[in-house]
Design an enzyme around this catalytic site. Structure first.
Site, short mmCIF file in Angstrom:
data_model
loop_
_atom_site.label_atom_id
_atom_site.label_comp_id
_atom_site.label_asym_id
_atom_site.label_seq_id
_atom_site.Cartn_x
_atom_site.Cartn_y
_atom_site.Cartn_z
N GLU A 47 33.11 35.25 27.07
CA GLU A 47 34.52 35.02 27.47
C GLU A 47 34.67 33.66 28.14
OE1 GLU A 47 36.63 38.03 29.74
OE2 GLU A 47 35.37 39.60 28.90
N HIS A 55 40.97 38.93 26.29
CA HIS A 55 40.77 40.38 26.20
C HIS A 55 39.30 40.65 25.86
CE1 HIS A 55 41.80 44.55 25.60
NE2 HIS A 55 41.09 44.52 24.49
N ASP A 63 48.28 43.23 23.59
CA ASP A 63 47.02 42.91 22.90
C ASP A 63 47.14 42.75 21.39
OD1 ASP A 63 45.76 43.01 25.38
OD2 ASP A 63 45.11 45.08 25.16
N SER A 105 36.17 35.56 37.54
CA SER A 105 35.08 34.75 36.96
C SER A 105 35.59 33.88 35.82
CB SER A 105 33.91 35.64 36.51
OG SER A 105 34.25 36.37 35.36
N ASN A 106 36.58 34.35 35.08
CA ASN A 106 37.15 33.50 34.02
C ASN A 106 37.90 32.32 34.62
OD1 ASN A 106 36.81 34.39 31.09
ND2 ASN A 106 37.18 36.35 32.12
N ARG A 159 48.03 43.78 34.40
CA ARG A 159 49.38 44.31 34.58
C ARG A 159 50.13 44.04 33.28
NH1 ARG A 159 52.70 46.89 38.62
NH2 ARG A 159 54.77 46.44 37.84
N ILE A 160 50.78 45.06 32.74
CA ILE A 160 51.53 44.87 31.49
C ILE A 160 52.86 44.20 31.81
CG2 ILE A 160 52.71 46.09 29.62
CD1 ILE A 160 50.37 48.09 29.67
N LEU A 161 53.15 43.14 31.07
CA LEU A 161 54.39 42.39 31.32
C LEU A 161 55.48 42.82 30.35
CD1 LEU A 161 52.78 38.87 31.86
CD2 LEU A 161 53.59 40.47 33.62
N ARG A 195 59.63 47.63 37.69
CA ARG A 195 58.83 46.68 36.90
C ARG A 195 59.59 45.39 36.63
NH1 ARG A 195 54.26 47.40 34.16
NH2 ARG A 195 53.22 49.34 34.64
#
Ligand code: GAR
Length: 213
Positions: A173, A108, A144, A14-15, A90-92, A64
């Protein structure tokens, strides 16, 4: 110069959709959408507009670093000026974040530094906070915590449950992300340490119309 934007998603999108709808007011256009799940519903928003999509299923990668390398190459291939993580779950790793340092932003669903990580609405309700909201920030290796570009606060109402609060935050958002992407594309952002300065912003006092005579 019109900026090229690459958007990363994992789900509903949606963003992404709100960003696509706001493109007319932004000196930038989305050139590629990348999802880390083949079933990311948001891909259809890009397809419907003829925007190139790429799927790199993170579940297929046991390492990863390898996923980050492939993802980084797919981002770099469209030579973007800006990379937007719009619900990318997903954490980069440090390497890919460093590769796009200063040009990768994330939305966020909380007022950082409160509630980093997951289940932000549930945690805000459990704490009984009166205000919640959303943040757009530059991505840094720590999750974050990057320099904050913009935030919008929304009230937490007494009858709220996770669903109603999430819906109120999501609406905020959509506006915030479009504004922050526009500021970036207008070259109006300067990062000083952990702070982001917005150039040529109209102060609230200036924006409020003064009564005449
Ligand atoms: C949004 O609420 C976004 O802030 C959140 O995922 C949702 C994606 O919705 N992102 C994160 O939690 C990242 N840590 P969307 O796919 O409809 O844009």
């Amino acid at each position: 110069m019109v900026k090229k934007i690459c958007v990363l998603i994992s789900g509903r999108g949606s963003n992404l959709l709100s960003l696509l709808d706001a493109q007319g007011e932004i000196p930038g256009h989305v050139v590629r959408v990348i999802a880390n799940r083949a079933d990311a519903a948001g891909l259809k928003h890009a397809e419907e507009r003829g925007i190139e999509t790429v799927v790199i299923p993170s579940k297929d990668f046991t390492e990863r670093d390898l996923f980050d390398q492939v993802l980084g190459d797919a981002i770099a291939a469209c030579v973007p000026d800006l990379v937007v993580l719009a619900g990318f779950m997903r954490i980069l790793g440090k390497k890919i974040v460093g590769r796009f340092s200063g040009k990768m932003i994330n939305i966020h669903p909380a007022l950082l530094p409160s509630y980093p990580g997951l289940h932000t609405h549930q945690r805000a309700l459990a704490d009984g906070v009166k205000w919640h909201g959303c943040t757009v920030h530059f991505v840094t290796p720590d999750v974050d915590v990057g320099p904050i570009i913009g935030q919008t606060a929304v009230p937490v109402l007494s009858h709220d449950d996770e669903e109603t609060l999430a819906a109120r935050v999501l609406k905020a958002e959509h506006r915030l992300l479009a504004d922050c992407v526009r500021w970036y594309c207008e070259d109006r952002l300067t990062v000083r340490g952990n702070a982001v300065l917005l150039r040529n912003s109209v102060s609230i006092a200036d924006a409020v119309q003064q009564p005449q005579g």
